[in-house]
Design a protein around this motif. Structure first.
Motif, mmCIF file in Angstrom:
data_model
loop_
_atom_site.group_PDB
_atom_site.id
_atom_site.type_symbol
_atom_site.label_atom_id
_atom_site.label_comp_id
_atom_site.label_asym_id
_atom_site.label_seq_id
_atom_site.Cartn_x
_atom_site.Cartn_y
_atom_site.Cartn_z
ATOM 1 N N VAL A 112 -5.526 47.507 -5.498
ATOM 2 C CA VAL A 112 -5.104 46.833 -6.732
ATOM 3 C C VAL A 112 -3.582 46.970 -6.905
ATOM 4 C CG1 VAL A 112 -5.258 46.915 -9.252
ATOM 5 C CG2 VAL A 112 -7.328 47.089 -7.873
ATOM 6 N N VAL A 113 -3.087 48.183 -6.642
ATOM 7 C CA VAL A 113 -1.659 48.447 -6.861
ATOM 8 C C VAL A 113 -0.805 47.769 -5.795
ATOM 9 C CG1 VAL A 113 0.085 50.269 -6.868
ATOM 10 C CG2 VAL A 113 -2.059 50.602 -8.084
ATOM 11 N N VAL A 114 -1.177 47.934 -4.542
ATOM 12 C CA VAL A 114 -0.323 47.453 -3.457
ATOM 13 C C VAL A 114 -0.454 45.948 -3.261
ATOM 14 C CG1 VAL A 114 0.097 47.597 -0.978
ATOM 15 C CG2 VAL A 114 -0.270 49.666 -2.294
ATOM 16 N N LEU A 158 -8.094 51.605 -5.833
ATOM 17 C CA LEU A 158 -6.871 51.677 -6.640
ATOM 18 C C LEU A 158 -5.652 51.261 -5.811
ATOM 19 C CD1 LEU A 158 -6.349 52.702 -9.552
ATOM 20 C CD2 LEU A 158 -5.583 54.839 -8.542
ATOM 21 N N LEU A 159 -5.624 51.744 -4.578
ATOM 22 C CA LEU A 159 -4.507 51.410 -3.689
ATOM 23 C C LEU A 159 -4.427 49.906 -3.466
ATOM 24 C CD1 LEU A 159 -2.310 52.766 -1.881
ATOM 25 C CD2 LEU A 159 -3.907 52.525 0.012
ATOM 26 N N LEU A 204 -9.963 55.826 -4.743
ATOM 27 C CA LEU A 204 -8.555 55.867 -4.333
ATOM 28 C C LEU A 204 -8.191 54.613 -3.535
ATOM 29 C CD1 LEU A 204 -7.547 59.436 -3.068
ATOM 30 C CD2 LEU A 204 -6.514 58.130 -4.919
ATOM 31 N N LEU A 205 -9.087 54.230 -2.629
ATOM 32 C CA LEU A 205 -8.821 53.034 -1.817
ATOM 33 C C LEU A 205 -8.775 51.786 -2.697
ATOM 34 C CD1 LEU A 205 -10.824 53.180 1.547
ATOM 35 C CD2 LEU A 205 -8.381 53.345 1.202
#
Lengths: 137, 462
Positions: free
Chosen positions: B391-393, B388-389, B385-386
């Motif tokens: 990469v996205v943010v 992914l966060l 989750l971290l």
């Protein structure tokens, strides 16, 4: 100067953070599910039962020093032994017969601990007996 | 009455030590929160050392010693305050993650809910497991506390080689702090280790949240706090009366206090040597909590030298000076009181294991597997989750390349590498050792990892 983020970037950030929030909240739900039931709180009294089991014996033992211990073998026996040490501290309880006083913990299941060479002193009930070892140094 | 006085002495001593190292009061709630969070751990650490030294010196009136220590610290604070310049009031960081208002509100509600769930779970677990959850709680930490409290002049018996399974070489921060409060109470209370566990758990959360709120803004702080408090394993271990969460608190404190204000105005948590001294004390208290504290200290010093270079040496010397009393205490404890650590007991076998490539491969597989399984997250692993966060943010923004980030990241990476090496040479069955300890070693680094992760998010995204 940095440019303001585009709508696409904003949407991607929003989606990413929403996914993060959902992931975290699902784990929090799991935490609640695996927590003890507040309506039926049943304190785990293993250590308290061990205190109770060895309380009568404690008055017959010296205030400090080392005593021996024998009991059931295997994992269950190991936990019993650790709990005996926890209850009888500040005495050091070694899992051996080679001490002047030896605590024998007898479970309901066979085999019985090997007390050969030890002299019986007293039965304190709850499977706790005290033996002496005259051959100990 | 006596207990209330002891609590005041404990928190008061911690608060004064922290205040001596940080600038004078600032009007920002988050800076007060950093101070309050640090005060709890530092206070308990001071209490632990006081009790241990009282036992060594054969002193019995611990409450009187507490009052003397608090009095001396108060005089010290007054002396410093009358000679120091007024505080520099700093602005808080600009939000690095800008969100629409509705999402900020949703995030705040989610954080509040997760915090409530963690509190609920931790309190219920503490009630149901009054002697701690798991064998280590009563077979190591609370057993040592009993020897310290019940043993009187025979307290050293608890560190006897006749009971090696109780790890007589483990440092005594937690047992000694527990025994201190029991001595004041005059009896053993299961509430003491339970409350200390909860204080460290939520103190770690408070420190993570407030330090990130200052450095990266409120949104990053809430996201980080949400990530930590939603980690089921963190909450479970925090209430289990083990020493891993207290250790994670001191690791995080060292990382937070090591940040300096050189590259960006908003990163200047605290300036000057007082902050470094506090970082040194936190590293010293980590040493006094668990053996892994030594590995972390070495990693921290190496990372500072590698990233910051020779010009940092005089500041590093100041940091080491603050660690020195704890280093002496632990060294004396290891050599004069405790039984030698079994990890290093058979050196020829250690060398043989070093050369066995199969062990490296087995450990690597466990590290990768536990990277995904760690924390008992469900259904998405927290580590993923971290990632992914990020990469996205962060998107195409550059990686944060400040010295602060790289020093902290290298410290954590070197500590992790040290854990790896310990597994290579372990005298225990490798699978057994990994199975029962790797997730707790990861947990020790988890709050600091989340902190460093949010430090890495580039300025102004969203």
């Amino acid at each position: 100067m940095s440019e303001p983020p585009s709508d696409r970037v904003r949407a991607r950030n929003t989606a990413g953070i929403l996914l993060f929030i959902i992931g975290c909240l699902l784990s929090s739900v799991r935490l609640i599910q695996t927590s003890p039931n507040a309506a039926h709180l049943q304190p785990d009294d293993i250590a308290r039962r061990a205190e109770h089991r060895f309380s009568a014996l404690k008055s017959q033992l010296p205030a400090s020093g080392v005593i021996g211990y024998i009991g059931e073998s295997g994992n269950a026996g190991t936990e019993d032994y650790y709990l005996a040490q926890y209850a009888l501290a500040p005495l050091v309880v070694e899992r051996s017969k080679s001490h002047g006083l030896v605590v024998v913990s007898i479970s309901t299941l066979p085999p019985k601990p090997d007390t050969e060479g030890l002299q019986f002193v007293k039965d304190f009930g709850n499977g706790v007996r005290l033996f002496s070892n005259k051959d100990a140094k | 009455m006596a207990l209330g006085l002891a609590v005041i002495c404990c928190l008061g001593s911690g608060y004064i030590v922290v205040t001596l190292g940080l600038p004078q009061s600032t009007p920002f709630i988050y800076q007060r929160m950093v101070r309050a969070s640090l005060s709890t751990g530092f206070g308990l650490g001071i209490f632990s050392v006081i009790f241990f030294l009282a036992r060594v010196l054969g002193l019995s009136r611990v409450l009187a010693i507490d009052l003397v220590v608090l009095g001396l610290l108060t005089v010290g604070l007054w002396w410093v305050r009358t000679r120091s310049k007024p505080a520099i009031i700093r602005m808080l960081a600009e939000e690095t993650i800008a969100l629409p208002r509705w999402l900020r509100r949703l995030l705040a509600v989610a954080f509040g809910s997760a915090l409530a769930a963690a509190l609920y779970s931790a309190i219920l677990r503490s009630i149901v497991h009054p002697h701690g959850e798991g064998w280590d709680a009563f077979a190591i930490w609370n057993l040592h506390a009993r020897f310290l409290f019940r043993g009187g002049e025979h307290w050293r018996d608890g560190l006897s080689p006749l009971i090696p399974w109780s790890h007589p070489d483990y440092p005594l921060l937690l047992p000694s702090a527990v025994a201190h409060f029991w001595s004041v109470l005059g009896q053993e209370s299961t509430a003491v280790p339970a409350v200390i566990g909860l204080v460290f758990t939520f103190g770690t959360l408070g420190l993570l949240f407030s330090s990130l709120a200052i450095l990266r803004g409120r949104t990053s702080a809430i996201l980080a706090g949400l990530g930590l408090v939603s980690t089921p394993f963190f909450v479970e271990q925090g209430s289990s009366q083990y020493a891993d969460v207290p250790l994670s608190f001191f690791f995080l404190a060292v990382i937070v206090l090591h940040l300096d204000g050189e590259s960006r105005g908003d990163q200047s948590l605290y300036r000057g040597y007082g902050r470094l001294a506090l970082a040194g004390i936190a590293a010293g208290l980590a040493l006094w909590t668990k053996n892994e504290g030594m590995l972390f200290l070495v990693a921290c010093v190496v990372a500072q030298i590698v990233v910051r270079g020779p010009e940092w040496m005089n500041r590093l010397a100041f940091f080491i000076l603050a660690v020195a009393p704890f280093l002496m205490l632990v060294t004396w404890f290891k050599h004069s009181v405790a039984f030698p650590n079994e990890l290093f007991s058979n050196q020829p076998k250690m060398l043989h294991k070093f050369l066995d490539s199969a062990r490296y491969w087995a450990i690597l597989k466990w590290f990768v597997r536990d990277f995904l399984r760690f924390g008992q997250w469900w259904p998405i692993p927290g580590t993923l989750l971290l990632a992914l966060l990020y990469v996205v943010v962060a998107g195409k923004h550059n990686w944060q390349n400040s010295q602060q980030f790289w020093t902290s990241a290298l410290t954590l990476a070197l500590t992790l590498a040290g854990y790896f090496v310990i597994y290579v040479i372990t005298p225990y069955d490798l699978d057994w050792h990994l199975r029962f300890s790797l997730n707790r070693l990861f947990l020790q680094l988890w709050p600091s990892t989340i902190f460093v992760f949010f430090l890495a998010i580039p300025a102004k995204v969203g």
